[in-house]
Scaffold this motif. Structure first.
Motif, PDB file in Angstrom:
ATOM      1  N   ARG A  53      14.090   6.316 -34.219  1.00 43.37           N
ATOM      2  CA  ARG A  53      14.523   6.257 -32.685  1.00 43.37           C
ATOM      3  C   ARG A  53      14.603   4.763 -32.491  1.00 43.37           C
ATOM      4  NH1 ARG A  53      12.025  10.998 -32.350  1.00 43.37           N
ATOM      5  NH2 ARG A  53      10.280  10.187 -31.609  1.00 43.37           N
ATOM      6  N   GLN A  54      13.254   4.282 -32.466  1.00 41.88           N
ATOM      7  CA  GLN A  54      13.103   2.785 -32.176  1.00 41.88           C
ATOM      8  C   GLN A  54      14.044   1.738 -32.592  1.00 41.88           C
ATOM      9  OE1 GLN A  54       9.250   1.443 -33.076  1.00 41.88           O
ATOM     10  NE2 GLN A  54       9.742  -0.661 -32.245  1.00 41.88           N
ATOM     11  N   ALA A  55      14.253   2.100 -33.757  1.00 42.13           N
ATOM     12  CA  ALA A  55      15.314   1.172 -34.619  1.00 42.13           C
ATOM     13  C   ALA A  55      16.847   1.202 -34.555  1.00 42.13           C
ATOM     14  CB  ALA A  55      14.963   0.918 -35.927  1.00 42.13           C
ATOM     15  N   GLY A  56      17.051   2.295 -33.737  1.00 45.70           N
ATOM     16  CA  GLY A  56      18.242   3.036 -33.636  1.00 45.70           C
ATOM     17  C   GLY A  56      19.096   3.403 -34.940  1.00 45.70           C
ATOM     18  N   CYS A  57      18.300   3.944 -35.810  1.00 48.67           N
ATOM     19  CA  CYS A  57      18.663   4.536 -36.936  1.00 48.67           C
ATOM     20  C   CYS A  57      19.663   5.741 -36.750  1.00 48.67           C
ATOM     21  CB  CYS A  57      17.898   5.028 -38.085  1.00 48.67           C
ATOM     22  SG  CYS A  57      16.816   3.522 -38.693  1.00 48.67           S
ATOM     23  N   ARG A  58      21.027   5.854 -37.311  1.00 47.22           N
ATOM     24  CA  ARG A  58      21.818   7.109 -37.077  1.00 47.22           C
ATOM     25  C   ARG A  58      21.366   7.776 -38.687  1.00 47.22           C
ATOM     26  NH1 ARG A  58      27.411   5.650 -35.894  1.00 47.22           N
ATOM     27  NH2 ARG A  58      27.830   7.633 -36.561  1.00 47.22           N
ATOM     28  N   TYR A  59      21.293   7.282 -39.828  1.00 40.79           N
ATOM     29  CA  TYR A  59      21.023   7.737 -41.084  1.00 40.79           C
ATOM     30  C   TYR A  59      19.630   7.392 -41.520  1.00 40.79           C
ATOM     31  CZ  TYR A  59      26.072   6.995 -40.107  1.00 40.79           C
ATOM     32  OH  TYR A  59      27.424   7.008 -39.505  1.00 40.79           O
ATOM     33  N   ALA A  60      19.306   8.298 -42.449  1.00 40.22           N
ATOM     34  CA  ALA A  60      18.217   8.150 -43.423  1.00 40.22           C
ATOM     35  C   ALA A  60      18.634   8.216 -44.703  1.00 40.22           C
ATOM     36  CB  ALA A  60      17.176   9.077 -42.987  1.00 40.22           C
ATOM     37  N   LEU A  61      17.979   7.297 -45.873  1.00 40.94           N
ATOM     38  CA  LEU A  61      18.181   7.616 -47.144  1.00 40.94           C
ATOM     39  C   LEU A  61      16.794   7.533 -47.846  1.00 40.94           C
ATOM     40  CD1 LEU A  61      20.202   7.215 -49.664  1.00 40.94           C
ATOM     41  CD2 LEU A  61      19.684   4.839 -49.698  1.00 40.94           C
TER      42      LEU A  61
END
Length: 162
Positions: A99-107
């Motif tokens: 959330r803090q980093a603004g990630c929309r995806y995770a691998l």
């Protein structure tokens, strides 16, 4: 602005897995995303203070990460130690960082009781796989982050291109 991607540290070559090893994912997209500054790396278990190496852990009784989040399942080590609290903290840390980093995806690395998204192990430490998500993968999905396993990098590339 390009979307950020939360990525398992072991896939980036960091020796953080339970057995003290890495599982680097060698792919041109990883190098491109790294150069673009899009990757946000985490080992959820290490973020929760777990050691490397550490005993292998699985979600008990063929349950899933969603069950652990719901409070109806436990994560246990091969030694019998209950590490549910640590895995919940790990999931919270990863979701907060995303959330803090603004990630929309995770691998994430598949099979892990934390990061597995396509399969996890059934809790018997017998090597039997089952469909399901680990605790961190389940928490990220619940937070609205699209989760892809290391075996789905091509699908992630296509998704980002959309």
């Amino acid at each position: 602005m390009q979307s950020k991607i939360l990525v398992s540290a072991c896939l980036m070559g960091h020796a953080v897995r339970y057995d003290g090893r890495a599982k680097p994912l060698l792919h041109q997209a990883i190098e491109t995303w790294r150069a673009e500054g899009r990757l946000v790396t985490i080992c959820p278990e290490m973020s929760a203070g777990m050691q490397v190496p550490r005993p292998p852990a699985e979600i008990a009784d063929a349950a899933t990460g969603e069950d652990v989040l719901a409070g109806t399942a436990r994560v246990v080590e091969l030694t019998g130690a209950d590490v549910t609290v640590e895995f919940l903290r790990a999931a919270e840390n990863a979701a907060a960082l995303a959330r803090q980093a603004g990630c929309r995806y995770a691998l994430l690395i598949d099979g892990s009781p934390s990061c597995g998204s396509g399969f996890i192990y059934d809790g018997t430490f017998s090597g039997r796989r089952q469909a399901g998500s680990g605790v961190t993968a389940a928490a990220l999905k619940a937070a609205g982050i699209e989760v892809f396993s290391d075996r789905e990098i091509e699908r992630l590339i296509e998704r980002i291109a959309q």
